[in-house]
Design a protein around this motif. Structure first.
Motif, PDB file in Angstrom:
ATOM      1  N   TYR A 106      -0.007   5.936  -9.876  1.00  0.00           N
ATOM      2  CA  TYR A 106      -0.983   6.643 -10.699  1.00  0.00           C
ATOM      3  C   TYR A 106      -0.279   7.772 -11.437  1.00  0.00           C
ATOM      4  N   LYS A 107      -0.932   8.235 -12.497  1.00  0.00           N
ATOM      5  CA  LYS A 107      -0.294   9.227 -13.351  1.00  0.00           C
ATOM      6  C   LYS A 107      -0.861  10.609 -13.107  1.00  0.00           C
ATOM      7  N   LYS A 108       0.020  11.583 -12.916  1.00  0.00           N
ATOM      8  CA  LYS A 108      -0.411  12.981 -12.852  1.00  0.00           C
ATOM      9  C   LYS A 108      -0.075  13.594 -14.199  1.00  0.00           C
ATOM     10  N   ARG A 109      -1.098  13.943 -14.938  1.00  0.00           N
ATOM     11  CA  ARG A 109      -0.924  14.473 -16.295  1.00  0.00           C
ATOM     12  C   ARG A 109       0.097  15.602 -16.374  1.00  0.00           C
ATOM     13  N   GLY A 110       1.047  15.416 -17.240  1.00  0.00           N
ATOM     14  CA  GLY A 110       2.039  16.473 -17.464  1.00  0.00           C
ATOM     15  C   GLY A 110       3.180  16.479 -16.476  1.00  0.00           C
ATOM     16  N   ILE A 111       3.064  15.676 -15.405  1.00  0.00           N
ATOM     17  CA  ILE A 111       4.123  15.685 -14.392  1.00  0.00           C
ATOM     18  C   ILE A 111       4.846  14.343 -14.368  1.00  0.00           C
ATOM     19  N   GLY A 112       4.093  13.264 -14.090  1.00  0.00           N
ATOM     20  CA  GLY A 112       4.748  11.957 -14.068  1.00  0.00           C
ATOM     21  C   GLY A 112       3.978  10.932 -13.257  1.00  0.00           C
ATOM     22  N   MET A 113       4.695   9.897 -12.826  1.00  0.00           N
ATOM     23  CA  MET A 113       4.075   8.806 -12.079  1.00  0.00           C
ATOM     24  C   MET A 113       4.308   8.989 -10.581  1.00  0.00           C
ATOM     25  N   PHE A 114       3.268   8.720  -9.824  1.00  0.00           N
ATOM     26  CA  PHE A 114       3.359   8.876  -8.362  1.00  0.00           C
ATOM     27  C   PHE A 114       2.899   7.615  -7.655  1.00  0.00           C
ATOM     28  N   VAL A 115       3.404   7.460  -6.414  1.00  0.00           N
ATOM     29  CA  VAL A 115       2.971   6.308  -5.614  1.00  0.00           C
ATOM     30  C   VAL A 115       1.578   6.628  -5.061  1.00  0.00           C
ATOM     31  N   ALA A 116       0.652   5.708  -5.241  1.00  0.00           N
ATOM     32  CA  ALA A 116      -0.725   5.938  -4.794  1.00  0.00           C
ATOM     33  C   ALA A 116      -0.845   5.797  -3.280  1.00  0.00           C
ATOM     34  N   THR A 117      -1.817   6.476  -2.709  1.00  0.00           N
ATOM     35  CA  THR A 117      -2.075   6.318  -1.274  1.00  0.00           C
ATOM     36  C   THR A 117      -2.565   4.909  -1.033  1.00  0.00           C
ATOM     37  N   GLY A 118      -2.031   4.277   0.013  1.00  0.00           N
ATOM     38  CA  GLY A 118      -2.448   2.912   0.301  1.00  0.00           C
ATOM     39  C   GLY A 118      -1.688   1.885  -0.514  1.00  0.00           C
ATOM     40  N   ALA A 119      -0.692   2.346  -1.261  1.00  0.00           N
ATOM     41  CA  ALA A 119       0.052   1.421  -2.116  1.00  0.00           C
ATOM     42  C   ALA A 119       0.807   0.391  -1.276  1.00  0.00           C
ATOM     43  N   VAL A 120       1.419   0.854  -0.209  1.00  0.00           N
ATOM     44  CA  VAL A 120       2.213  -0.046   0.646  1.00  0.00           C
ATOM     45  C   VAL A 120       1.360  -1.219   1.121  1.00  0.00           C
ATOM     46  N   GLU A 121       0.169  -0.889   1.620  1.00  0.00           N
ATOM     47  CA  GLU A 121      -0.726  -1.935   2.123  1.00  0.00           C
ATOM     48  C   GLU A 121      -1.128  -2.873   0.997  1.00  0.00           C
ATOM     49  N   ARG A 122      -1.410  -2.304  -0.149  1.00  0.00           N
ATOM     50  CA  ARG A 122      -1.822  -3.111  -1.302  1.00  0.00           C
ATOM     51  C   ARG A 122      -0.727  -4.089  -1.717  1.00  0.00           C
ATOM     52  N   ILE A 123       0.499  -3.582  -1.710  1.00  0.00           N
ATOM     53  CA  ILE A 123       1.630  -4.445  -2.086  1.00  0.00           C
ATOM     54  C   ILE A 123       1.767  -5.584  -1.088  1.00  0.00           C
ATOM     55  N   ARG A 124       1.646  -5.217   0.208  1.00  0.00           N
ATOM     56  CA  ARG A 124       1.777  -6.230   1.266  1.00  0.00           C
ATOM     57  C   ARG A 124       0.750  -7.334   1.097  1.00  0.00           C
ATOM     58  N   GLN A 125      -0.505  -6.920   0.853  1.00  0.00           N
ATOM     59  CA  GLN A 125      -1.575  -7.899   0.678  1.00  0.00           C
ATOM     60  C   GLN A 125      -1.288  -8.810  -0.503  1.00  0.00           C
ATOM     61  N   LYS A 126      -0.868  -8.189  -1.576  1.00  0.00           N
ATOM     62  CA  LYS A 126      -0.594  -8.949  -2.795  1.00  0.00           C
ATOM     63  C   LYS A 126       0.503  -9.968  -2.535  1.00  0.00           C
ATOM     64  N   ARG A 127       1.548  -9.523  -1.857  1.00  0.00           N
ATOM     65  CA  ARG A 127       2.694 -10.395  -1.640  1.00  0.00           C
ATOM     66  C   ARG A 127       2.434 -11.453  -0.587  1.00  0.00           C
ATOM     67  N   LYS A 128       1.539 -11.123   0.323  1.00  0.00           N
ATOM     68  CA  LYS A 128       1.170 -12.127   1.320  1.00  0.00           C
ATOM     69  C   LYS A 128       0.590 -13.328   0.627  1.00  0.00           C
ATOM     70  N   GLY A 129      -0.246 -13.062  -0.338  1.00  0.00           N
ATOM     71  CA  GLY A 129      -0.852 -14.143  -1.095  1.00  0.00           C
ATOM     72  C   GLY A 129       0.197 -14.977  -1.803  1.00  0.00           C
ATOM     73  N   ALA A 130       1.195 -14.310  -2.374  1.00  0.00           N
ATOM     74  CA  ALA A 130       2.229 -15.032  -3.103  1.00  0.00           C
ATOM     75  C   ALA A 130       3.256 -15.652  -2.169  1.00  0.00           C
ATOM     76  N   PHE A 131       3.310 -15.105  -0.936  1.00  0.00           N
ATOM     77  CA  PHE A 131       4.297 -15.571   0.034  1.00  0.00           C
ATOM     78  C   PHE A 131       4.174 -17.060   0.259  1.00  0.00           C
ATOM     79  N   TYR A 132       2.933 -17.507   0.454  1.00  0.00           N
ATOM     80  CA  TYR A 132       2.695 -18.928   0.713  1.00  0.00           C
ATOM     81  C   TYR A 132       3.240 -19.791  -0.432  1.00  0.00           C
ATOM     82  N   GLU A 133       2.884 -19.423  -1.663  1.00  0.00           N
ATOM     83  CA  GLU A 133       3.316 -20.170  -2.844  1.00  0.00           C
ATOM     84  C   GLU A 133       4.818 -20.111  -3.038  1.00  0.00           C
ATOM     85  N   ASN A 134       5.371 -18.891  -2.990  1.00  0.00           N
ATOM     86  CA  ASN A 134       6.767 -18.697  -3.367  1.00  0.00           C
ATOM     87  C   ASN A 134       7.765 -19.067  -2.279  1.00  0.00           C
TER      88      ASN A 134
END
Lengths: 122, 297, 201
Positions: free
Chosen positions: A65-93
């Motif tokens: 997410y973007k903090k105005r005037g400062i930069g880009m930051f990792v969102a809370t819960g991002a790790v879990e979100r990435i894991r879920q996303k990749r789990k779905g692709a894990f089967y296919e890939n």
């Protein structure tokens, strides 16, 4: 850093993937700042618009997410979100490829499972 | 403030029968790095010359921010066309010195940055007092680059800037270009025929062949439409049936073809496990598009 | 046009410095070779001035189009600005002609004739310069030959090598000369502009 990019997929997707990898590995913690679009462009020697496309993809998925005037930051819960996303692709890939390759090598189901267990123990 | 450089139905004919450009329609929007790609003799320099009123179009119109470019001093001050330097001028050897070009640029370009020019001259090791006909190919390219960068023109055009540079110097240039773009966000149009290494720099590309525009648009979106399909001859032919095939090569029992297709057709193609599908890069796409034309002709 | 004006002044300074060297050599040669064929220093001055004016009239407008053009247009000059500002490169020839004629004691009509002829010669040179650009190398070679013949014959003629020096002095007293030169200048300017305005540079 340029050498990390290949020609197999679109650059912006690779940028997103590399950032996700870093977040998963813990290189960037949740709520920590990540490199800016311009820094990424410089690091990978690509057009900033391409870097921005990759970053925006992660913003859309609530990984950054973007903090105005400062930069880009990792969102809370991002790790879990990435894991879920990749789990779905894990089967296919990975799983499907594993099974089809085993099939073409005539490796039976039992043998395959044994191989998996062996790898899990290493 | 944001102005577009545009050519409409641009045709340029030399000597009554040589068509260097044929009905070219192209738009360069502000704040984007463009790659103008074409083979030698495709018409890149002619196009750039027409865009900057250095050549007179036979037909068609060139505008910047809606205003005609021809004989328009105000507009021409906003556009920098850094051409390839030649050690030979009309009358003989080019005896102008490096500092002459820098001086002239300072007089003409309203946004000229003298400090930037000095910094780059030092960085590149250019000798201000040296004559153009005594410069190496690499130095000639570097002078072109200095002029382009220090011009600080909202539209900066570089014609084959890396032609004389070795691989290390070329990398330095791409870095310099990206750094400058980061700070200035100006429009860059870089013409080149060295593709592979430059592709990631260009947000958009314009592909020119034999005086005609083949393609123009977002680099990544363009390249992602092309795929290389390979495998057993029959499998490949069946898999690509009904698709737009650009080129093909056969080696014994195997065959490889370049196809162009949208996302839907790609999905269908990917479900076919008998063939291998590889992505293409800009260079391969360009070669496929230009050699494909040769076949049709 | 501001850029072209600044450029033209800078370019003129460079050219004049270079031209000076050639003229100095010319001065030495003519003084050594021909000083015996002229009886008065006034005549020598006038003829020599004629030659220098001729050389400058030849060099400046011509090289403006062949060399100056390259730099100016690669930086975004306009044809109109370049042509208009280029007219100032005819001034040195006119001024030199005036200077030497006055130094040689001439007054009135001969001075006017000399100055206008110098301008006409410069217009001729400009026209040839543009024509060479259009014709490429062929035009350049042809022009160089013509300029060489023209200039060489003129110079020798002025020094009285081919004819009586008196002829030259009479010629410059002819009232038709300034009118003819002005007319020639006007025609050449119109032709030059027509050739140049739509040209690729």
């Amino acid at each position: 850093m340029q050498g990390m990019l290949n020609e197999q997929t679109s650059i912006y997707l690779q940028i997103a993937q590399l950032m996700e990898n870093d977040i998963l590995k813990g290189v960037y913690q949740e709520e920590e700042q990540v490199p800016s679009t311009n820094e990424l462009a410089r690091m990978f020697r690509i057009n900033p618009a391409t870097a921005a496309k990759g970053v925006n993809l992660l913003v859309d998925e609530d990984i950054l997410y973007k903090k105005r005037g400062i930069g880009m930051f990792v969102a809370t819960g991002a790790v879990e979100r990435i894991r879920q996303k990749r789990k779905g692709a894990f089967y296919e890939n990975f799983v499907k490829t594993l099974v089809s390759e085993a099939k073409s090598l005539a490796i039976g189901n039992q043998e395959l499972l044994e191989m998996i267990q062996k790898a899990q123990q290493e | 403030m944001e102005k577009t450089l545009q050519a409409k139905a641009l045709t340029k004919v030399y000597n009554k029968n040589k068509k260097a450009l044929d009905g070219v329609d192209v738009v360069f929007r502000p704040g984007c790095i463009y790659g103008l790609i074409g083979r030698n003799g495709a018409g890149k320099t002619t196009l750039l010359s027409c865009l900057t009123a250095q050549a007179n179009p036979t037909q068609g119109e060139i505008t910047y921010g809606g205003e005609k470019v021809w004989e328009n001093a105000a507009v021409l001050g906003e556009i920098c066309f850094a051409r390839e330097m030649s050690p030979i001028l009309f009358m003989g050897p080019n005896t102008y010195k490096v500092k002459d070009y820098l001086r002239a640029a300072r007089m003409y370009y309203p946004h000229w940055d003298e400090a930037y020019a000095k910094r780059l001259v030092e960085q590149f090791g250019l000798e201000p007092k040296k004559r153009i006909n005594a410069l190496s190919k690499g130095m000639l390219s570097m002078l072109t680059i200095v002029l382009a960068m220090a011009s600080m023109a909202p539209i900066t055009i570089l014609d084959e800037p890396v032609a004389g540079l070795d691989v290390v110097a070329r990398e330095q240039f791409y870095k310099l270009l990206l750094e400058d773009y980061e700070n200035t966000q100006r429009t860059f149009i870089v013409s080149t025929h060295i593709l592979e290494e430059a592709a990631t720099i260009f947000e958009e590309v314009v592909l020119l062949d034999k005086g005609k525009i083949l393609e123009q648009g977002n680099t990544e979106e363009l390249v992602s439409q092309f795929h290389y399909v390979s495998g057993k001859k029959e499998d490949v032919e069946q898999a690509v049936e009904g698709m737009k095939v650009l080129s093909q090569e056969t080696m014994g029992k195997t065959k490889g073809v370049v196809v162009r297709c949208g996302a839907e057709q790609l999905e269908i193609l990917q479900q076919n496990t008998t063939v291998d599908i590889s992505p293409m890069n800009l260079q391969k796409v360009f070669i496929a598009l230009t050699t494909s034309n040769c076949k049709e002709a | 046009m501001k850029g072209t004006v600044r450029f033209a002044i800078w370019w003129l300074k460079k050219q004049l410095l270079a031209t000076l060297g050639i003229l100095l050599a010319y001065f030495v040669i003519t003084k050594v070779l021909f000083s015996t064929s002229v009886s008065t220093s006034n005549v020598f001055l006038q003829n020599f001035g004629n030659i220098i004016a001729g050389a400058v009239a030849f060099l400046l407008p011509w090289t403006w189009f062949l060399e100056g053009k390259h730099l100016a247009f690669s930086m975004g000059a306009t044809r109109k600005g370049f042509f208009l500002v280029g007219q100032m490169h005819k001034l040195p020839a006119v001024l030199i002609s005036l200077m030497f004629l006055l130094l040689a004691g001439q007054r009135g009509l001969p001075v006017v004739s000399g100055a206008v002829s110098a301008f006409a010669a410069a217009c001729m040179s400009e026209c040839m310069g543009i024509w060479s650009c259009r014709m490429g190398r062929k035009g350049l070679i042809l022009f160089t030959i013509m300029a060489g013949l023209f200039g060489g014959l003129g110079a020798l003629g002025s020094m009285g090598v081919f004819q009586d020096i008196g002829f030259v002095l009479q010629w410059i007293q002819n009232p038709l000369l300034p009118w003819g030169s002005l007319l020639l200048s006007a025609v050449l300017l119109a032709v030059s502009w027509q050739m140049f305005r739509k040209m690729d540079v």
